[in-house]
Design a protein around this motif. Structure first.
Motif, PDB file in Angstrom:
ATOM      1  N   PRO A  85      -2.851   3.708   8.976  1.00 22.56           N
ATOM      2  CA  PRO A  85      -2.246   4.762   8.145  1.00 22.56           C
ATOM      3  C   PRO A  85      -1.586   4.218   6.873  1.00 22.56           C
ATOM      4  O   PRO A  85      -1.621   4.874   5.834  1.00 22.56           O
ATOM      5  CB  PRO A  85      -1.188   5.389   9.063  1.00 22.56           C
ATOM      6  N   LEU A  86      -1.022   3.014   6.941  1.00 22.83           N
ATOM      7  CA  LEU A  86      -0.415   2.421   5.752  1.00 22.83           C
ATOM      8  C   LEU A  86      -1.474   2.114   4.696  1.00 22.83           C
ATOM      9  O   LEU A  86      -1.250   2.312   3.501  1.00 22.83           O
ATOM     10  CB  LEU A  86       0.349   1.147   6.111  1.00 22.83           C
ATOM     11  N   ILE A  87      -2.623   1.646   5.137  1.00 22.41           N
ATOM     12  CA  ILE A  87      -3.722   1.375   4.211  1.00 22.41           C
ATOM     13  C   ILE A  87      -4.194   2.682   3.579  1.00 22.41           C
ATOM     14  O   ILE A  87      -4.405   2.760   2.365  1.00 22.41           O
ATOM     15  CB  ILE A  87      -4.874   0.642   4.923  1.00 22.41           C
ATOM     16  N   GLU A  88      -4.344   3.701   4.383  1.00 21.55           N
ATOM     17  CA  GLU A  88      -4.769   5.011   3.871  1.00 21.55           C
ATOM     18  C   GLU A  88      -3.764   5.532   2.839  1.00 21.55           C
ATOM     19  O   GLU A  88      -4.143   6.038   1.785  1.00 21.55           O
ATOM     20  CB  GLU A  88      -4.919   6.010   5.027  1.00 21.55           C
ATOM     21  N   GLU A  89      -2.490   5.399   3.147  1.00 23.32           N
ATOM     22  CA  GLU A  89      -1.434   5.825   2.221  1.00 23.32           C
ATOM     23  C   GLU A  89      -1.546   5.073   0.895  1.00 23.32           C
ATOM     24  O   GLU A  89      -1.453   5.667  -0.186  1.00 23.32           O
ATOM     25  CB  GLU A  89      -0.061   5.577   2.836  1.00 23.32           C
ATOM     26  N   ALA A  90      -1.748   3.773   0.961  1.00 20.95           N
ATOM     27  CA  ALA A  90      -1.854   2.962  -0.257  1.00 20.95           C
ATOM     28  C   ALA A  90      -3.054   3.383  -1.097  1.00 20.95           C
ATOM     29  O   ALA A  90      -2.958   3.482  -2.323  1.00 20.95           O
ATOM     30  CB  ALA A  90      -1.949   1.481   0.105  1.00 20.95           C
ATOM     31  N   VAL A  91      -4.168   3.639  -0.445  1.00 23.82           N
ATOM     32  CA  VAL A  91      -5.377   4.044  -1.168  1.00 23.82           C
ATOM     33  C   VAL A  91      -5.169   5.393  -1.849  1.00 23.82           C
ATOM     34  O   VAL A  91      -5.522   5.574  -3.016  1.00 23.82           O
ATOM     35  CB  VAL A  91      -6.599   4.072  -0.222  1.00 23.82           C
ATOM     36  N   VAL A  92      -4.575   6.336  -1.139  1.00 22.82           N
ATOM     37  CA  VAL A  92      -4.336   7.670  -1.710  1.00 22.82           C
ATOM     38  C   VAL A  92      -3.374   7.571  -2.894  1.00 22.82           C
ATOM     39  O   VAL A  92      -3.611   8.169  -3.954  1.00 22.82           O
ATOM     40  CB  VAL A  92      -3.812   8.643  -0.637  1.00 22.82           C
ATOM     41  N   ARG A  93      -2.297   6.818  -2.744  1.00 15.96           N
ATOM     42  CA  ARG A  93      -1.342   6.636  -3.857  1.00 15.96           C
ATOM     43  C   ARG A  93      -2.028   5.968  -5.051  1.00 15.96           C
ATOM     44  O   ARG A  93      -1.806   6.361  -6.188  1.00 15.96           O
ATOM     45  CB  ARG A  93      -0.164   5.781  -3.422  1.00 15.96           C
ATOM     46  N   PHE A  94      -2.817   4.959  -4.780  1.00  7.96           N
ATOM     47  CA  PHE A  94      -3.525   4.256  -5.839  1.00  7.96           C
ATOM     48  C   PHE A  94      -4.451   5.209  -6.589  1.00  7.96           C
ATOM     49  O   PHE A  94      -4.471   5.244  -7.822  1.00  7.96           O
ATOM     50  CB  PHE A  94      -4.310   3.079  -5.251  1.00  7.96           C
ATOM     51  N   GLN A  95      -5.236   5.979  -5.851  1.00  7.19           N
ATOM     52  CA  GLN A  95      -6.169   6.919  -6.480  1.00  7.19           C
ATOM     53  C   GLN A  95      -5.421   7.963  -7.310  1.00  7.19           C
ATOM     54  O   GLN A  95      -5.844   8.314  -8.414  1.00  7.19           O
ATOM     55  CB  GLN A  95      -7.039   7.595  -5.419  1.00  7.19           C
ATOM     56  N   HIS A  96      -4.307   8.443  -6.776  1.00  5.12           N
ATOM     57  CA  HIS A  96      -3.493   9.421  -7.502  1.00  5.12           C
ATOM     58  C   HIS A  96      -2.946   8.811  -8.796  1.00  5.12           C
ATOM     59  O   HIS A  96      -3.012   9.423  -9.864  1.00  5.12           O
ATOM     60  CB  HIS A  96      -2.352   9.918  -6.604  1.00  5.12           C
ATOM     61  N   PHE A  97      -2.442   7.597  -8.711  1.00  5.30           N
ATOM     62  CA  PHE A  97      -1.902   6.914  -9.882  1.00  5.30           C
ATOM     63  C   PHE A  97      -2.995   6.668 -10.917  1.00  5.30           C
ATOM     64  O   PHE A  97      -2.788   6.857 -12.115  1.00  5.30           O
ATOM     65  CB  PHE A  97      -1.236   5.589  -9.479  1.00  5.30           C
ATOM     66  N   GLN A  98      -4.175   6.266 -10.468  1.00  5.59           N
ATOM     67  CA  GLN A  98      -5.284   6.022 -11.400  1.00  5.59           C
ATOM     68  C   GLN A  98      -5.690   7.326 -12.092  1.00  5.59           C
ATOM     69  O   GLN A  98      -6.001   7.329 -13.276  1.00  5.59           O
ATOM     70  CB  GLN A  98      -6.478   5.402 -10.671  1.00  5.59           C
ATOM     71  N   ALA A  99      -5.691   8.438 -11.351  1.00  6.83           N
ATOM     72  CA  ALA A  99      -6.023   9.736 -11.956  1.00  6.83           C
ATOM     73  C   ALA A  99      -4.984  10.110 -13.011  1.00  6.83           C
ATOM     74  O   ALA A  99      -5.340  10.577 -14.102  1.00  6.83           O
ATOM     75  CB  ALA A  99      -6.108  10.819 -10.875  1.00  6.83           C
ATOM     76  N   LEU A 100      -3.712   9.885 -12.707  1.00  5.65           N
ATOM     77  CA  LEU A 100      -2.660  10.158 -13.691  1.00  5.65           C
ATOM     78  C   LEU A 100      -2.806   9.263 -14.913  1.00  5.65           C
ATOM     79  O   LEU A 100      -2.620   9.710 -16.051  1.00  5.65           O
ATOM     80  CB  LEU A 100      -1.276   9.959 -13.065  1.00  5.65           C
TER      81      LEU A 100
END
Length: 190
Positions: free
Chosen positions: A110-125
């Motif tokens: 779950p921590l890896i999934e969280e990091a990936v989602v945050r990363f993708q969100h940040f890249q989109a921003l």
């Protein structure tokens, strides 16, 4: 996921490797520090970076910053350093998930999934910000070109805009490209 693991303690890294394997992830390589991190990322092209350290030092954070700028990847950091300053520095360096303490093996996925989602969100921003800056820069160029046409050709604002637009359509170019050329020509002529 293909993971590049950075851990200065081989024994500690083995436990994390086992947890990652159970979660279905592949550890492509393990580094003892971040000195060769950028070159290894360029060579191996991992999907994620995990840094397991007692406390992230200045050099480590600088290397992560270079990675974020050149080849952005989600980064998970496990550490025992919970200071607010260190957390801020790590986040600014590009760490997607900063975890204080050692996670239970069930928490790794779950921590890896969280990091990936945050990363993708940040890249989109980040992309949206870049697009907004680009549009703003284009508007400024168009406004300057319109002003030039208004001043030197005695056109009204709407008439200057339509002249730029007609030229852009005739040449199958964007209006900002035509506006740049108008400004370049005005600069050349003086």
């Amino acid at each position: 996921m293909r993971i590049l693991l950075v851990d200065e303690t081989p024994e500690r890294a083995e436990g994390l490797r086992a947890a990652l394997a159970r979660a279905g992830h592949e550890v492509m390589a393990q580094l003892p520090d971040t000195l060769a991190l950028l070159s290894q990322i360029e060579t191996l092209q991992p999907d994620l970076i995990i840094v397991d350290t007692d406390s992230p030092g200045r050099d480590m954070l600088e290397h992560l910053c270079a990675v974020t700028e050149r080849t952005p990847r989600p980064v998970v950091m496990f550490t025992f350093d919970g200071s607010h300053e260190r957390i801020r520095e790590a986040i600014h360096a590009g760490v997607s998930a900063y975890v204080v303490g050692r996670p239970d093996q069930r928490e790794v996925a779950p921590l890896i999934e969280e990091a990936v989602v945050r990363f993708q969100h940040f890249q989109a921003l980040r992309r949206q910000l870049q697009e907004a800056r680009s549009r703003l820069a284009e508007r400024k160029v168009i406004e300057r070109a319109k002003g030039l046409l208004m001043k030197h050709r005695g056109m009204a604002e709407e008439e200057a805009y339509h002249a730029l637009r007609r030229l852009a359509m005739a040449r199958n170019q964007r209006i900002a490209e035509v506006a740049r050329r108008v400004l370049d020509m005005a600069e050349l002529i003086g």
